[in-house]
Design a protein around this motif. Structure first.
Motif, short mmCIF file in Angstrom:
data_model
loop_
_atom_site.label_atom_id
_atom_site.label_comp_id
_atom_site.label_asym_id
_atom_site.label_seq_id
_atom_site.Cartn_x
_atom_site.Cartn_y
_atom_site.Cartn_z
N ARG B 31 40.44 42.97 114.19
CA ARG B 31 41.33 43.25 113.04
C ARG B 31 41.13 42.21 111.95
O ARG B 31 40.99 42.55 110.76
N LEU B 35 39.67 43.18 108.24
CA LEU B 35 40.51 43.04 107.04
C LEU B 35 39.92 42.02 106.06
O LEU B 35 40.01 42.20 104.84
N VAL B 38 37.01 43.86 104.37
CA VAL B 38 37.49 44.88 103.42
C VAL B 38 37.84 44.22 102.09
O VAL B 38 37.50 44.72 101.02
N ASP B 39 38.50 43.07 102.15
CA ASP B 39 38.87 42.36 100.92
C ASP B 39 37.65 41.85 100.16
O ASP B 39 37.62 41.86 98.94
N GLU B 65 43.78 50.72 110.59
CA GLU B 65 44.25 49.71 109.61
C GLU B 65 43.15 49.38 108.61
O GLU B 65 43.42 49.24 107.42
N ARG B 68 42.78 52.30 106.22
CA ARG B 68 43.89 52.37 105.24
C ARG B 68 43.75 51.28 104.18
O ARG B 68 44.00 51.53 103.00
N SER B 69 43.36 50.08 104.62
CA SER B 69 43.19 48.98 103.67
C SER B 69 42.05 49.30 102.69
O SER B 69 42.17 49.06 101.49
N LYS B 72 43.12 51.92 100.16
CA LYS B 72 43.99 51.34 99.12
C LYS B 72 43.16 50.66 98.04
O LYS B 72 43.53 50.65 96.87
N GLN B 73 42.04 50.05 98.48
CA GLN B 73 41.18 49.31 97.54
C GLN B 73 40.04 50.19 97.01
O GLN B 73 39.10 49.68 96.39
#
Lengths: 148, 107
Positions: B31, B35, B38-39, B65, B68-69, B72-73
């Protein structure tokens, strides 16, 4: 149906891989087919995970007890813990939730474990004893179908 | 630990190679890696799952997750060559159609 073995282990996520390895070896010895073994191990792992998450809230010192029983028709697992209890009717409530689930609904990352358990095992029972023991019974036929 | 996670940067985008077992114990590591990537990623993230020996719903929830992240981006999030155990748990979770699954990086 005979009791083949019972193990007691802490509610530590690190121990789940050892529990899986034990069950894989047992089911191989009992000549279960590989695909069925994979399904059973996944379903049982989800049940243990749910106990750690929801009964013990991630606490690593809770007690988990797993008994394996084998009969001519059924393979049965009894998973007990002494953590927090869900409502007695939670399986029925979840069943209703799943039936209402809409494919267009937002994807939820939680609650997948119970979906898997219900798809893997033909019979799932939950009970809370008077002494506070949460008891989950998971049963699958030795031979036969997988639920769709 | 029974999981190995490698992150590879490719022209501003990222690929994560996962091998081993993804369960309640190891999924927090995946995770965190997903994440973060993804950023950082420019426009797409590929998660290679061909060497995953076992995955449970904790792993699926982690992938959800990440998806979804990324959504959003407004970034693409793809699963590359999921192994049989990954496909099984996606199927049992009824989420196999939610993800973009590719068999080669060229897709």
């Amino acid at each position: 149906m005979r009791d083949d073995f019972t193990i007691i282990f802490r509610s530590h996520p690190k121990l789940l891989s050892s529990v899986r390895a034990l069950i894989i070896n047992y089911l191989k010895d009992e000549k279960f087919p590989k695909e069925k073994i994979d399904d059973i191990v996944l379903g049982l792992d989800e049940a243990c995970t749910n106990s750690i998450r929801h009964a013990y809230h991630g606490t690593r010192t809770g007690m988990m007890q797993l008994t394996v029983r084998l009969g001519t028709v059924w393979l049965e697992f009894e998973l007990n813990n002494y953590g927090d209890s869900p409502p007695k009717d939670f399986l029925i409530r979840k069943e209703i939730e799943f039936k209402k689930m809409n494919k267009q609904a937002p994807i939820k990352p939680h609650g997948l474990g119970l979906i898997i358990i219900k798809r893997v095992f033909e019979e799932v029972y939950f009970n809370v004893d008077s002494d506070g023991r949460n008891s989950l019974i998971l049963r699958t036929r030795r031979k036969g179908f997988r639920k769709g | 630990m029974s999981i190995d996670i490698q992150t590879i940067e490719q022209n501003g985008d990222y690929k994560i190679q996962v091998s081993g077992q993804v369960d309640l114990y190891t999924s927090p590591h995946l995770r965190k890696a997903i994440l973060e990537v993804v950023d950082k990623s420019g426009s797409s993230i590929i998660v290679q799952l061909s060497e995953v020996e076992y995955m449970d719903s904790s792993g699926v929830a982690t992938l959800v997750e990440g998806l979804r992240s990324a959504m959003k981006q407004k970034k693409a999030f793809k699963l590359l060559s999921p192994s049989a155990p990954v496909r099984k748990v996606l199927n049992l979770s009824r989420l196999e159609t939610v993800f973009s699954i590719i068999e080669s990086e060229e897709e």
